[in-house]
Scaffold this active site. Structure first.
Site, short mmCIF file in Angstrom:
data_model
loop_
_atom_site.label_atom_id
_atom_site.label_comp_id
_atom_site.label_asym_id
_atom_site.label_seq_id
_atom_site.Cartn_x
_atom_site.Cartn_y
_atom_site.Cartn_z
CE LYS A 118 -0.85 -4.19 3.24
NZ LYS A 118 -1.65 -5.58 2.93
CB SER B 287 -0.76 0.07 1.23
OG SER B 287 -1.33 1.30 1.63
CE1 TYR C 256 -3.14 0.18 4.80
CE2 TYR C 256 -3.73 -2.26 5.53
CZ TYR C 256 -3.57 -1.00 4.62
OH TYR C 256 -3.45 -1.57 3.12
P1 NAD Z 1 -11.30 -6.78 1.33
O1 NAD Z 1 -11.35 -6.60 2.84
O2 NAD Z 1 -12.18 -6.44 0.60
O3 NAD Z 1 -10.37 -8.19 1.23
C1 NAD Z 1 -9.56 -8.63 1.85
C2 NAD Z 1 -10.21 -10.20 1.95
O4 NAD Z 1 -9.46 -10.97 2.78
C3 NAD Z 1 -11.46 -10.52 2.62
O5 NAD Z 1 -12.20 -11.19 1.81
C4 NAD Z 1 -11.37 -10.89 3.87
O6 NAD Z 1 -12.60 -11.76 4.31
C5 NAD Z 1 -10.28 -11.78 3.75
N1 NAD Z 1 -9.56 -12.06 5.23
C6 NAD Z 1 -9.31 -11.13 6.08
N2 NAD Z 1 -8.63 -11.72 7.24
C7 NAD Z 1 -8.43 -13.09 6.56
C8 NAD Z 1 -7.89 -14.09 7.46
N3 NAD Z 1 -7.38 -13.95 8.70
N4 NAD Z 1 -7.86 -15.24 6.90
C9 NAD Z 1 -8.46 -15.38 5.69
N5 NAD Z 1 -8.96 -14.35 5.03
C10 NAD Z 1 -8.97 -13.13 5.48
O7 NAD Z 1 -9.90 -5.71 0.97
P2 NAD Z 1 -9.18 -5.15 -0.16
O8 NAD Z 1 -9.72 -3.70 -0.46
O9 NAD Z 1 -9.44 -6.25 -1.48
O10 NAD Z 1 -7.82 -5.30 -0.23
C11 NAD Z 1 -7.09 -6.60 -0.35
C12 NAD Z 1 -5.55 -6.33 0.02
O11 NAD Z 1 -5.21 -5.11 -0.48
C13 NAD Z 1 -5.42 -5.94 1.75
O12 NAD Z 1 -4.34 -6.72 1.95
C14 NAD Z 1 -5.19 -4.38 1.74
O13 NAD Z 1 -4.23 -3.95 2.75
C15 NAD Z 1 -4.39 -4.08 0.28
N6 NAD Z 1 -4.64 -2.75 -0.30
C16 NAD Z 1 -6.12 -2.25 -0.35
C17 NAD Z 1 -6.33 -1.00 -0.64
C18 NAD Z 1 -7.69 -0.34 -0.90
O14 NAD Z 1 -7.83 0.73 -1.09
N7 NAD Z 1 -8.98 -1.37 -1.01
C19 NAD Z 1 -5.21 -0.13 -1.14
C20 NAD Z 1 -3.89 -0.79 -0.75
C21 NAD Z 1 -4.04 -1.82 -0.35
C1 WQD Z 2 -9.89 10.02 -0.21
C2 WQD Z 2 -10.11 11.54 -0.22
C3 WQD Z 2 -10.28 12.25 2.17
C4 WQD Z 2 -14.27 10.10 2.76
C5 WQD Z 2 -6.99 5.30 1.99
C6 WQD Z 2 -6.37 4.73 3.23
C7 WQD Z 2 -6.56 3.49 2.99
C8 WQD Z 2 -5.96 2.69 1.61
C9 WQD Z 2 -6.83 3.41 0.65
C10 WQD Z 2 -5.34 0.77 2.00
C11 WQD Z 2 -9.34 12.22 1.09
C12 WQD Z 2 -11.82 12.27 1.19
C13 WQD Z 2 -13.05 10.54 2.04
C14 WQD Z 2 -15.34 10.99 2.97
C15 WQD Z 2 -13.90 12.90 2.24
N1 WQD Z 2 -6.39 1.51 1.72
N2 WQD Z 2 -12.79 11.96 1.78
N3 WQD Z 2 -15.12 12.31 2.85
O1 WQD Z 2 -7.36 8.38 2.83
O2 WQD Z 2 -6.46 8.57 0.35
O3 WQD Z 2 -6.58 6.52 1.77
O4 WQD Z 2 -6.88 4.57 0.74
O5 WQD Z 2 -4.20 0.73 1.97
O6 WQD Z 2 -7.87 2.91 3.14
O7 WQD Z 2 -4.93 5.09 3.12
O8 WQD Z 2 -8.72 7.29 0.73
O9 WQD Z 2 -10.94 7.18 -0.11
O10 WQD Z 2 -10.51 7.65 2.44
O11 WQD Z 2 -9.81 9.60 0.97
O12 WQD Z 2 -13.86 13.97 1.75
O13 WQD Z 2 -16.21 10.34 3.56
O14 WQD Z 2 -11.49 11.65 0.07
O15 WQD Z 2 -10.20 13.29 2.99
O16 WQD Z 2 -8.74 13.44 0.63
P1 WQD Z 2 -7.12 7.83 1.74
P2 WQD Z 2 -9.98 7.95 0.94
#
Ligand code: NAD
Ligand code: WQD
Length: 343
Positions: free
Chosen positions: A155, A124, A151
């Site tokens: 990572k 991330s 978090y």
């Molecule tokens: P998500 O929560 O939709 O998917 C995660 C999945 O993992 C879910 O299906 C959940 O049931 C499963 N899971 C959680 N804990 C578990 C466990 N202990 N054993 C087995 N399964 C488990 O999340 P996502 O948005 O699809 O994100 C997937 C990955 O990408 C995560 O590692 C997250 O950190 C990373 N990521 C997401 C974002 C984002 O904005 N969505 C951004 C950067 C990184």
């Molecule tokens: C985007 C913009 C807020 C909600 C997240 C986290 C983490 C990462 C994905 C895993 C910002 C604004 C948001 C709302 C708003 N996942 N906002 N009203 O904060 O860039 O980061 O990205 O790694 O979840 O780091 O994403 O979508 O939460 O916010 O005004 O109700 O929208 O201030 O500027 P963010 P976001």
């Protein structure tokens, strides 16, 4: 190839499963469904025309992931399973370290035991130190690391585990993909983002306002040092992100040994107001806005330098913000209750 997809029922994992199946790979989903619905598997089958296998298990239980790898003998693992809510991680840090770090160690031990060398890991952009001046942007893979939440620290800890594991295992072949802000949905409207409870993130929140589930969007900050005063982020279409995973898998299985980190983003930032306007155009709905205050730690601007992915993998995001909003709206409007019930 046989690919084990941990967290494959989740938002990103389900979209990657579709791409893997459509490219002819055999897919096994490993998931405990703690943050996803079992209905996703049927939807993946509908989209891809082929059903993934399922191993329902918990990454925190070494015997679960060990049995899954022994049973399904994957050629590669795509590792999405994890906890990902920044705010929740402040309240429950041990849950995040247990699942994200210890869970990954359990998985690596099983991979090592059964000679599974190829791994794509969901990292991330939260591993980077928050950019504070324009000189800090765009973020490259060499930008300063410095996560500001449990978090993000979990990572980055996993990245260190993977790098040390690769240094000790000559056949290890690992890609750590640092996502910026994945949004959107598969164009079929059959799979998409289905957060539990009130969405933390911008796009699913806007989508739920547009479909009438939520009354308005709270603008979390309108005084940032940006052209329109709202936060700027690098939003990347989930389908572009999924293709980036396939490109990374191809690169690993073509003979790469070692471990590398790579940004997956568009290299372009959009403000909150720009996203709202794009979603209103895509949906034909008006998004009511209420002014709120910034979340602690929220930064003004964050976007990627994605040139390494293009140079190494030949991958570049192609979808526009309009595409992301149109596909997100199709998913949300056809599935107002997410996977719970479909219109
Ligand atoms: P998500 O929560 O939709 O998917 C995660 C999945 O993992 C879910 O299906 C959940 O049931 C499963 N899971 C959680 N804990 C578990 C466990 N202990 N054993 C087995 N399964 C488990 O999340 P996502 O948005 O699809 O994100 C997937 C990955 O990408 C995560 O590692 C997250 O950190 C990373 N990521 C997401 C974002 C984002 O904005 N969505 C951004 C950067 C990184
Ligand atoms: C985007 C913009 C807020 C909600 C997240 C986290 C983490 C990462 C994905 C895993 C910002 C604004 C948001 C709302 C708003 N996942 N906002 N009203 O904060 O860039 O980061 O990205 O790694 O979840 O780091 O994403 O979508 O939460 O916010 O005004 O109700 O929208 O201030 O500027 P963010 P976001």
């Amino acid at each position: 190839m046989n690919v084990l997809v941990t967290g494959g029922a989740g938002y990103i994992g389900s979209h990657v499963c579709v791409e893997l199946l459509e490219q002819g790979h055999n897919v096994t989903v490993f998931d405990n469904f703690s943050n996803s619905s079992r209905n996703v598997l049927e939807r993946i089958s509908q989209v891809a025309g082929k059903r993934p296998s399922l191993y329902e298990g918990d990454l925190r239980k070494a015997q679960n992931i060990g049995c899954a790898i022994l049973t399904h003998k994957p050629d590669a693992v795509m590792h999405f399973a994890g906890l990902k809510a920044v705010g929740e991680s402040v309240i429950k840090p041990l849950d995040y370290y247990e699942t994200n770090v210890s869970g990954t160690v359990n998985m690596l031990k099983a991979m090592q035991a059964f000679n599974v060398n190829h791994l794509v890991f969901s990292s991330s952009a939260t591993v980077y130190a928050p950019p504070t001046t324009p000189d800090d942007l765009p973020l490259t893979e060499s930008s300063a690391l410095g996560p500001v939440s449990p978090y993000g620290r979990s990572k980055l800890a996993v990245e260190h585990v993977l790098a040390d594991y690769a240094a000790a295992n000559p056949y290890a072949s690992i890609a750590m993909l640092r996502y910026f802000n994945p949004i959107g949905a598969h164009p079929s409207g059959l799979i998409g983002e289905d957060p539990k409870g009130i969405p933390n993130n911008l796009l699913p929140y806007i989508a739920q306002v547009a479909v009438g589930k939520l009354p308005h969007l709270t603008l979390l900050g309108h005084g940032f040092d940006t052209p329109d005063g709202t936060g700027i982020r690098d939003y990347v279409h989930i389908m572009d992100l999924a293709e980036g995973h396939l490109a990374a898998l191809d690169y690993l299985t073509a003979g790469f040994e070692g471990c590398f980190a790579m940004n997956l983003g568009t290299g372009q930032g959009h403000s909150v107001l720009e996203v709202i306007a794009a979603f209103e155009r895509a949906s034909g709905k008006t998004i009511p806005i209420v002014e709120g205050t910034p979340r602690p730690g929220d930064i003004a601007v964050c976007y990627a330098d994605a040139s390494k992915a293009q140079e190494l993998l030949g991958w570049k995001a192609t979808c526009t913000l309009a595409d992301m909003c149109a596909d997100a709206w199709r998913w949300q409007s056809r599935n107002p209750e997410g996977y719970g019930r479909r219109q």
